[in-house]
Write a protein that holds these residues in place. Structure first.
Motif, PDB file in Angstrom:
ATOM      1  N   THR A   1     -18.295  45.101  -3.445  1.00  0.00           N
ATOM      2  CA  THR A   1     -17.008  43.350  -2.830  1.00  0.00           C
ATOM      3  C   THR A   1     -17.896  41.752  -4.466  1.00  0.00           C
ATOM      4  OG1 THR A   1     -19.172  43.118  -1.223  1.00  0.00           O
ATOM      5  CG2 THR A   1     -16.989  43.733  -0.604  1.00  0.00           C
TER       6      THR A   1
ATOM      7  N   SER B   1     -18.344  38.250  -4.750  1.00  0.00           N
ATOM      8  CA  SER B   1     -17.891  36.554  -4.387  1.00  0.00           C
ATOM      9  C   SER B   1     -18.008  36.186  -5.825  1.00  0.00           C
ATOM     10  CB  SER B   1     -18.647  36.292  -3.165  1.00  0.00           C
ATOM     11  OG  SER B   1     -19.984  36.720  -3.184  1.00  0.00           O
TER      12      SER B   1
ATOM     13  N   VAL C   1     -13.989  36.361  -2.297  1.00  0.00           N
ATOM     14  CA  VAL C   1     -14.077  37.898  -1.809  1.00  0.00           C
ATOM     15  C   VAL C   1     -13.154  38.467  -2.780  1.00  0.00           C
ATOM     16  CG1 VAL C   1     -15.165  39.589  -1.031  1.00  0.00           C
ATOM     17  CG2 VAL C   1     -16.198  37.293  -0.291  1.00  0.00           C
ATOM     18  N   GLN C   2     -13.392  39.296  -3.655  1.00  0.00           N
ATOM     19  CA  GLN C   2     -12.982  40.239  -4.335  1.00  0.00           C
ATOM     20  C   GLN C   2     -13.229  41.732  -3.895  1.00  0.00           C
ATOM     21  OE1 GLN C   2     -12.991  39.450  -8.479  1.00  0.00           O
ATOM     22  NE2 GLN C   2     -12.151  42.046  -8.934  1.00  0.00           N
ATOM     23  N   ILE C   3     -12.817  42.753  -3.758  1.00  0.00           N
ATOM     24  CA  ILE C   3     -12.755  44.117  -3.429  1.00  0.00           C
ATOM     25  C   ILE C   3     -12.971  44.850  -4.897  1.00  0.00           C
ATOM     26  CG2 ILE C   3     -12.151  46.372  -2.556  1.00  0.00           C
ATOM     27  CD1 ILE C   3     -11.404  44.581  -0.164  1.00  0.00           C
TER      28      ILE C   3
ATOM     29  N   THR D   1     -18.511  36.814   3.803  1.00  0.00           N
ATOM     30  CA  THR D   1     -18.449  38.141   3.123  1.00  0.00           C
ATOM     31  C   THR D   1     -18.181  38.906   4.182  1.00  0.00           C
ATOM     32  OG1 THR D   1     -20.138  37.216   1.624  1.00  0.00           O
ATOM     33  CG2 THR D   1     -19.462  40.084   1.709  1.00  0.00           C
TER      34      THR D   1
ATOM     35  N   LEU E   1     -14.358  40.863   5.233  1.00  0.00           N
ATOM     36  CA  LEU E   1     -14.755  42.409   5.739  1.00  0.00           C
ATOM     37  C   LEU E   1     -13.572  42.921   7.159  1.00  0.00           C
ATOM     38  CD1 LEU E   1     -17.222  43.381   3.646  1.00  0.00           C
ATOM     39  CD2 LEU E   1     -15.242  44.150   2.621  1.00  0.00           C
TER      40      LEU E   1
END
Ligand code: IMP
Ligand code: MG
Length: 173
Positions: free
Chosen positions: A66, A68, A78-80, A105, A109
């Motif tokens: 991840t 952020s 948040v980006q995966i 986060t 998730l």
């Protein structure tokens, strides 16, 4: 950088003792079941490596990455950057985090993983900065509850450095 000062909060020995306790608790709680242990990169890598070696239940390992979007404060976006390799539907999932700070986060998730319909989803965080929470989210298991200090070592970084320290340290000026 190399001139940064830091002092020890928990020694490698204290950490090892606590991680062994957590492993025993997870073995007891998941007795007779298998679990997919999902590490959140990169901060959890050392904690997870130590923890899983205490597990006697059948374990499958996977990772998520991840990122952020941050300046100095967490924005909650948040980006995966790396997704799981395999589905978790119908599986007991144990999410492994380095630290829960604002909780943004972990909140992201958990929602993301719940949508994949695991049989159960719990979180183990090495550290819980419980005073910092901005969303109501919690880790079912935590190694140490700490005050609002910036910590490094045992996987945690400051600008991608210090992850390799064996002790957990507080970063100073
Ligand atoms: P959150 O604020 O709960 O979303 O935490 C996001 C991430 O911030 C954590 O997974 C860590 O990577 C990082 N973080 C928060 N506090 C610390 C710290 O004290 N040291 C190193 N990283 C931290
Ligand atoms: Mg993290």
């Amino acid at each position: 950088m190399s001139s940064s000062k830091y002092e020890v909060m928990y020694t490698a020995d204290q950490i090892a003792a606590r991680v062994a306790e957590l492993g025993a608790q997870i073995n007891a709680d998941y007795a007779g079941q298998s679990v997919v242990v999902v590490g959140v990169l990169k901060g959890s890598f050392i904690f997870m490596a130590d923890l899983v070696r205490h597990l006697t239940i059948p374990v499958r390992i996977d990772f998520m990455g991840t990122k952020s979007y941050t300046g100095t404060t967490t924005s909650g976006q948040v980006q995966i950057t790396k997704d799981l390799d395999r589905p978790i539907e119908g599986e007991h999932v144990l999410l492994v985090e380095d630290i829960v700070d604002t909780g943004l986060t972990l909140n992201y998730l958990k929602r993301n993983l719940e949508q994949r319909r695991p049989l159960s989803l719990k979180t183990i965080a090495f550290l819980d900065k419980w005073q910092q929470r901005r969303v109501d989210v919690k880790a079912e298991y935590a190694g140490f509850r700490i005050e609002n200090k910036f910590v490094i070592g045992y996987g945690l970084d400051y600008e991608q450095q210090f992850r390799n320290l064996g002790d957990l340290c507080v970063l100073g000026e």
